[in-house]
Motif scaffolding. Structure first.
Motif, PDB file in Angstrom:
ATOM      1  N   ILE A   7       0.844  -1.207   0.000  1.00 60.74           N
ATOM      2  CA  ILE A   7       0.000   0.000   0.000  1.00 60.74           C
ATOM      3  C   ILE A   7       0.871   1.246   0.000  1.00 60.74           C
ATOM      4  N   GLN A   8       1.953   1.236   0.801  1.00 58.72           N
ATOM      5  CA  GLN A   8       2.820   2.414   0.847  1.00 58.72           C
ATOM      6  C   GLN A   8       3.507   2.632  -0.490  1.00 58.72           C
ATOM      7  N   SER A   9       3.845   1.555  -1.165  1.00 60.54           N
ATOM      8  CA  SER A   9       4.471   1.687  -2.477  1.00 60.54           C
ATOM      9  C   SER A   9       3.525   2.372  -3.464  1.00 60.54           C
ATOM     10  N   ARG A  10       2.261   1.967  -3.426  1.00 62.23           N
ATOM     11  CA  ARG A  10       1.269   2.610  -4.300  1.00 62.23           C
ATOM     12  C   ARG A  10       1.057   4.061  -3.879  1.00 62.23           C
ATOM     13  N   ALA A  11       1.035   4.323  -2.568  1.00 63.76           N
ATOM     14  CA  ALA A  11       0.851   5.692  -2.086  1.00 63.76           C
ATOM     15  C   ALA A  11       2.012   6.578  -2.523  1.00 63.76           C
ATOM     16  N   ASP A  12       3.232   6.041  -2.471  1.00 57.11           N
ATOM     17  CA  ASP A  12       4.399   6.819  -2.895  1.00 57.11           C
ATOM     18  C   ASP A  12       4.319   7.194  -4.362  1.00 57.11           C
ATOM     19  N   ARG A  13       3.601   6.378  -5.151  1.00 54.66           N
ATOM     20  CA  ARG A  13       3.467   6.657  -6.583  1.00 54.66           C
ATOM     21  C   ARG A  13       2.306   7.603  -6.870  1.00 54.66           C
ATOM     22  N   GLY A  14       1.609   8.080  -5.804  1.00 56.88           N
ATOM     23  CA  GLY A  14       0.552   9.075  -6.001  1.00 56.88           C
ATOM     24  C   GLY A  14      -0.856   8.531  -6.061  1.00 56.88           C
ATOM     25  N   ASP A  15      -1.053   7.259  -5.667  1.00 63.85           N
ATOM     26  CA  ASP A  15      -2.397   6.656  -5.674  1.00 63.85           C
ATOM     27  C   ASP A  15      -3.174   7.198  -4.465  1.00 63.85           C
ATOM     28  N   THR A  16      -4.209   7.991  -4.735  1.00 66.13           N
ATOM     29  CA  THR A  16      -4.964   8.635  -3.646  1.00 66.13           C
ATOM     30  C   THR A  16      -5.639   7.615  -2.744  1.00 66.13           C
ATOM     31  N   ASP A  17      -6.264   6.597  -3.323  1.00 64.72           N
ATOM     32  CA  ASP A  17      -6.922   5.572  -2.500  1.00 64.72           C
ATOM     33  C   ASP A  17      -5.916   4.860  -1.602  1.00 64.72           C
ATOM     34  N   ALA A  18      -4.724   4.631  -2.123  1.00 68.22           N
ATOM     35  CA  ALA A  18      -3.692   3.980  -1.308  1.00 68.22           C
ATOM     36  C   ALA A  18      -3.240   4.900  -0.177  1.00 68.22           C
ATOM     37  N   MET A  19      -3.147   6.199  -0.461  1.00 66.46           N
ATOM     38  CA  MET A  19      -2.788   7.147   0.597  1.00 66.46           C
ATOM     39  C   MET A  19      -3.795   7.088   1.742  1.00 66.46           C
ATOM     40  N   ARG A  20      -5.085   7.061   1.390  1.00 63.87           N
ATOM     41  CA  ARG A  20      -6.133   7.012   2.424  1.00 63.87           C
ATOM     42  C   ARG A  20      -6.052   5.705   3.198  1.00 63.87           C
ATOM     43  N   ALA A  21      -5.887   4.607   2.483  1.00 64.77           N
ATOM     44  CA  ALA A  21      -5.808   3.303   3.152  1.00 64.77           C
ATOM     45  C   ALA A  21      -4.605   3.263   4.088  1.00 64.77           C
ATOM     46  N   LEU A  22      -3.493   3.820   3.643  1.00 66.91           N
ATOM     47  CA  LEU A  22      -2.302   3.851   4.485  1.00 66.91           C
ATOM     48  C   LEU A  22      -2.523   4.732   5.710  1.00 66.91           C
ATOM     49  N   ALA A  23      -3.175   5.877   5.512  1.00 66.78           N
ATOM     50  CA  ALA A  23      -3.457   6.773   6.640  1.00 66.78           C
ATOM     51  C   ALA A  23      -4.325   6.080   7.679  1.00 66.78           C
ATOM     52  N   ARG A  24      -5.358   5.367   7.231  1.00 75.41           N
ATOM     53  CA  ARG A  24      -6.237   4.668   8.183  1.00 75.41           C
ATOM     54  C   ARG A  24      -5.474   3.585   8.935  1.00 75.41           C
ATOM     55  N   ALA A  25      -4.638   2.842   8.204  1.00 77.72           N
ATOM     56  CA  ALA A  25      -3.885   1.771   8.850  1.00 77.72           C
ATOM     57  C   ALA A  25      -2.937   2.333   9.905  1.00 77.72           C
ATOM     58  N   LEU A  26      -2.265   3.432   9.581  1.00 75.92           N
ATOM     59  CA  LEU A  26      -1.354   4.051  10.544  1.00 75.92           C
ATOM     60  C   LEU A  26      -2.113   4.591  11.754  1.00 75.92           C
ATOM     61  N   LYS A  41      -1.680  14.616   2.089  1.00 76.58           N
ATOM     62  CA  LYS A  41      -1.260  14.384   0.703  1.00 76.58           C
ATOM     63  C   LYS A  41      -2.445  13.935  -0.159  1.00 76.58           C
ATOM     64  N   ALA A  42      -3.278  13.058   0.376  1.00 75.18           N
ATOM     65  CA  ALA A  42      -4.448  12.594  -0.380  1.00 75.18           C
ATOM     66  C   ALA A  42      -5.430  13.733  -0.641  1.00 75.18           C
ATOM     67  N   ALA A  43      -5.484  14.675   0.312  1.00 77.82           N
ATOM     68  CA  ALA A  43      -6.439  15.780   0.183  1.00 77.82           C
ATOM     69  C   ALA A  43      -6.068  16.752  -0.923  1.00 77.82           C
ATOM     70  N   GLN A  44      -4.843  16.682  -1.438  1.00 80.59           N
ATOM     71  CA  GLN A  44      -4.485  17.547  -2.555  1.00 80.59           C
ATOM     72  C   GLN A  44      -5.313  17.211  -3.782  1.00 80.59           C
ATOM     73  N   ALA A  45      -5.756  15.958  -3.876  1.00 78.28           N
ATOM     74  CA  ALA A  45      -6.632  15.549  -4.979  1.00 78.28           C
ATOM     75  C   ALA A  45      -8.101  15.638  -4.609  1.00 78.28           C
ATOM     76  N   ASP A  46      -8.407  15.472  -3.328  1.00 76.32           N
ATOM     77  CA  ASP A  46      -9.797  15.472  -2.885  1.00 76.32           C
ATOM     78  C   ASP A  46      -9.863  16.030  -1.468  1.00 76.32           C
ATOM     79  N   PRO A  47     -10.122  17.376  -1.307  1.00 77.46           N
ATOM     80  CA  PRO A  47     -10.138  17.983   0.034  1.00 77.46           C
ATOM     81  C   PRO A  47     -11.141  17.357   0.988  1.00 77.46           C
ATOM     82  N   ALA A  48     -12.209  16.732   0.463  1.00 77.84           N
ATOM     83  CA  ALA A  48     -13.210  16.131   1.339  1.00 77.84           C
ATOM     84  C   ALA A  48     -12.619  15.016   2.197  1.00 77.84           C
TER      85      ALA A  48
END
Length: 775
Positions: A7-26, A41-48
């Motif tokens: 998940i972190q690898s996908r988040a590092d590549r800019g995947d917004t869903d992966a960023m959210r999933a990683l944030a929840r897990a942490l 970082k995820a909110a840069q694509a979707d402030p909600a």
């Protein structure tokens, strides 16, 4: 661990869903600071997405200082801005607090600062800041602040002169409601001379409620019979209560003051004693403004006038004529309602008049029109045209708005009969309202169904817009609504065969589709033009089956989430008046024998916040309380079944089913109007409606029409744990002084639920968005 690294690898590549999933897990493992950075970082694509972060850091047991992160995120998110302002301490420098909050997207930093100071018992500071905001022409709500000052006084047993001085400061600035409140406080404390002066002051500015304060005052003072008679004469032409008192006195003789003192309702109308306040609203409604020739020292108010034929044959063209005037009658005959202070200058002001007619009258023109009110003299009349169809008696409701703020309303009716021709005499009706001032940023969306299309009109104080039409409906919206509700029900129950991410996407796509397919493109463009200045949105509709709370505005490069996540969203229906203050106590808890297993625990949680109260388990006991005229807030923790095949909603109780139709007498008698209680039905699909003889009915329509100050219900079944969390947050906010709209908005945005649980979107709120708890 491998999954987390992937998940972190996908988040590092800019995947917004992966960023959210990683944030929840942490966050779940306590690494909150790291989680917040990924949410940012995820909110840069979707402030909600930032609302999700708030829900996590607001959970019980989560500790830490998140001020810096909140302040950074508050610049792009209203939800975060509200949380940041809540957590930021006022300390000894309210100015520093305001300076920091003003830089965020907070919708009302000035009102919140004043409320925080009141809650901290710094009344003098609150008034000082509020008057400063008035001088600087900041967007503040005068009526709401005065209500909060009065509510503060009612909440504090050990009263001193602080509130008196606060109200005096506001009254000296010409704020009419403060003058009336000051007079009531002074009278309670025995200062009759100054109370009289301020009641006279308020009455001279069109606040005719204050004349009843003078009636109460003079009736208890020796040697004031002449003054008492003069005030009652001012009220008599428009008040049945005043006319009756004068007539009885002249027939029976004796002391006029004795007649008034023996009338408990007339005695209570001025606010004395406080334990009779529940009588006040019912009687004030028929207090009408006095004609100017009775007292040249009192200015004449403005009236909303409406005239329509009392009867007409089928297939006839008829007109409803509406006008605003300083005279309470016109040559063409009219019903009338007192207009509040419009704050007119020499150029006058524009208001919006909206009309809703029952099915037997077909509109042949616009149902919303703008009316220019000149600075002096009557307005030009505007005309609404209809065509009669079948025999029957049909109601027409008229509402007036300044920007998105409700002003006044009327109801008239016409009889369609084959036995005669036109009768130009209208059915008589009267109404009087509290003083209302347009609130900056309050916006209203009018929606009316016309055959197979909807007519929309967006109204605010920011920009004048015309009406727009939806696409032609391919089928009855009820079918699509039931299909959507059924899916949301399965999601809430955890039975939908979808992953959490897919479930969340399904809800979003439903809202985007509703916005795209139902709301006209013209309204889209208007919305985006004023979006950042909207303080609250009231949906005013006669077609109440659609889930407006699911609307999700979206355009390229801009996605701020569902409407209810962006700002407070409430509903209003044609007919009932909208209360400024909501009676929150005493509480009554409705707990039928067959309630859910965790309903008792829910009641105990609410009692910890609002105090003990009676528990009702039978229909007879509940209807007796509602009919008594002294009903406080009602909290239902129960099952509600909804089926169009079974006459809509019903709540099963030990002695039978409680149905909306059992409130018909309460609607007619307005038995809840005196106390304006909150009604919270925390059950399954309590905001659904079913067809009646001439209209749709449901719990919201019936309770509001009976005089409730606010109604909260659900559009689909909800999870018990999430429903309890929503109720706790909502009650905490409302009891602390937040407005109805703000309390619901905050509860939605901090409710911690999984992506597959749409509970926070299920709640629908009826009432005035700026209404606050009376005490």
């Amino acid at each position: 661990m491998k999954d987390l690294r992937r998940i972190q690898s996908r988040a590092d590549r800019g995947d917004t869903d992966a960023m959210r999933a990683l944030a929840r897990a942490l966050a779940l493992v306590g690494r909150i600071d790291e989680a917040l950075e990924w949410w940012w970082k995820a909110a840069q694509a979707d402030p909600a997405i930032l609302g999700e972060a708030i829900r996590y850091i607001s959970r019980e047991g989560v500790t830490g200082d998140f001020t810096a992160w909140l302040e950074r995120a508050a610049v792009v998110s209203r939800t975060v801005a509200i949380e940041f302002a809540r957590r930021l301490e006022l300390g000894d420098s309210p100015g520093t607090w305001l300076e920091r909050v003003e830089k965020t997207k907070h919708p009302d930093p000035y009102g919140v600062l004043c409320r925080r100071l009141l809650n901290a018992k710094q009344v003098g500071a609150a008034v000082s800041w509020f008057t400063r905001f008035l001088d600087e022409k900041r967007p503040v709500d005068t009526e709401e602040f005065v209500s909060q000052v009065v509510a503060y006084d009612l909440r504090n047993v050990d009263r001193d002169d602080t509130v008196i001085e606060a109200l005096r400061t506001l009254a000296e600035r010409g704020i009419t409601s403060a003058a009336r409140g000051l007079a009531e406080e002074l009278a309670v404390r025995g200062d009759a001379e100054e109370a009289e002066r301020w009641w006279e002051f308020a009455a001279a500015r069109g606040d005719w409620h204050s004349l009843w304060g003078l009636v109460d005052l003079h009736s208890g003072q020796p040697g004031r019979e002449a003054d008492l008679e003069r005030v009652l004469q001012l009220l008599a032409p428009r008040s049945p209560r005043a006319s009756s008192l004068l007539r009885k006195w002249r027939e029976d003789g004796g002391s006029l003051a004795e007649h008034v003192r023996w009338d408990p309702v007339a005695h209570a109308i001025g606010g004395l004693p406080r334990d009779l306040r529940q009588e006040r609203t019912r009687v004030v409604r028929d207090v009408k403004a006095a004609p100017a020739d009775l007292d040249t020292g009192i200015e004449r108010p403005r009236y909303l006038l409406a005239g329509m034929p009392g009867s007409a044959p089928p297939e006839a063209d008829i007109s409803l004529v509406v006008q605003v005037s300083e005279e309470d009658r016109t040559p063409w005959g009219s019903i009338r309602a007192r207009m509040p202070d419009l704050g007119l200058d020499a150029d006058g002001a524009d208001i919006v008049v909206s009309v809703q007619a029952e099915d037997g009258l077909i509109p042949t023109g616009d149902l919303e029109q703008r009316l220019h009110v000149p600075g002096d003299g009557p307005s030009a009349p505007i005309r609404f045209s209809f065509r009669t169809t079948r025999p029957g008696t049909f109601r027409v409701r008229i509402m007036a708005w300044a920007g998105g703020t409700f002003l006044a309303q009327l109801e008239t009716r016409t009889e369609v009969t084959r036995q005669g021709g036109h009768d130009d005499n209208p059915t008589p009706a009267m109404a009087i309202l509290e003083t209302v001032h347009p609130v900056r940023g309050e916006t209203a969306l009018f929606v009316q169904r016309r055959a197979d299309r909807f007519e929309f009109m967006l109204v605010s104080d920011m920009q004048p817009y015309g009406s727009a039409w939806s696409k032609t409906l391919a089928a009855d919206p009820l079918v699509a609504v039931d299909r959507t509700v059924e899916m949301l029900k399965h999601m809430a129950e955890g039975g939908a065969r979808r992953s959490a991410a897919t479930a969340k996407r399904w809800v979003k796509e439903t809202g985007v589709g509703l916005w795209r397919d139902l709301v006209p493109p013209e309204i889209h463009e208007q919305f985006w033009q004023i979006r950042d200045r909207i303080k609250s949105l009231t949906v005013v509709t006669d077609h109440d089956v659609l889930p407006w709370e699911l609307l999700h505005p979206l355009r390229k490069g801009c996605d701020d989430g569902f409407l209810v996540e962006q700002f407070p969203v409430v509903r209003s229906v044609y007919g009932p008046e909208l209360a400024h203050r909501i009676g929150l106590r005493p509480m009554t808890y409705v707990l039928p024998d067959r309630s859910p297993t965790d309903a008792e625990a829910e009641i105990q949680q609410i009692k910890q916040r609002l105090g003990a109260g009676a528990t009702v388990r039978t229909v007879d006991a509940l209807l007796g309380l509602i009919d008594s005229g002294t009903c406080g807030s009602l909290h239902f923790a129960c099952h509600n079944s909804f089926s169009l095949d079974d006459d809509g909603s019903k709540i099963r109780m030990s002695d039978g089913d409680f149905r909306p139709k059992l409130l018909n007498s309460a609607v007619t008698a307005q038995t809840l109007a005196a106390t304006s209680p909150l009604v919270f039905v925390n059950a399954c699909r309590t905001a659904g409606t079913a067809p009646d003889y001439t209209r749709t009915t449901g719990w919201a329509q019936q309770f509001m029409a009976a005089g409730a100050g606010a109604f909260v219900g659900t559009l689909w079944p909800v999870r018990s744990s999430s429903a309890l969390d929503f109720a706790k947050i909502f009650y905490d906010e409302l009891a602390s002084g937040a407005s109805l709209g703000s309390a619901a908005h905050y509860a939605r945005n901090v409710l911690t639920t999984s992506d597959a649980d749409p509970t926070r979107l299920a709640y629908t709120v009826y009432g005035r968005p700026s209404a606050i708890s009376a005490y």
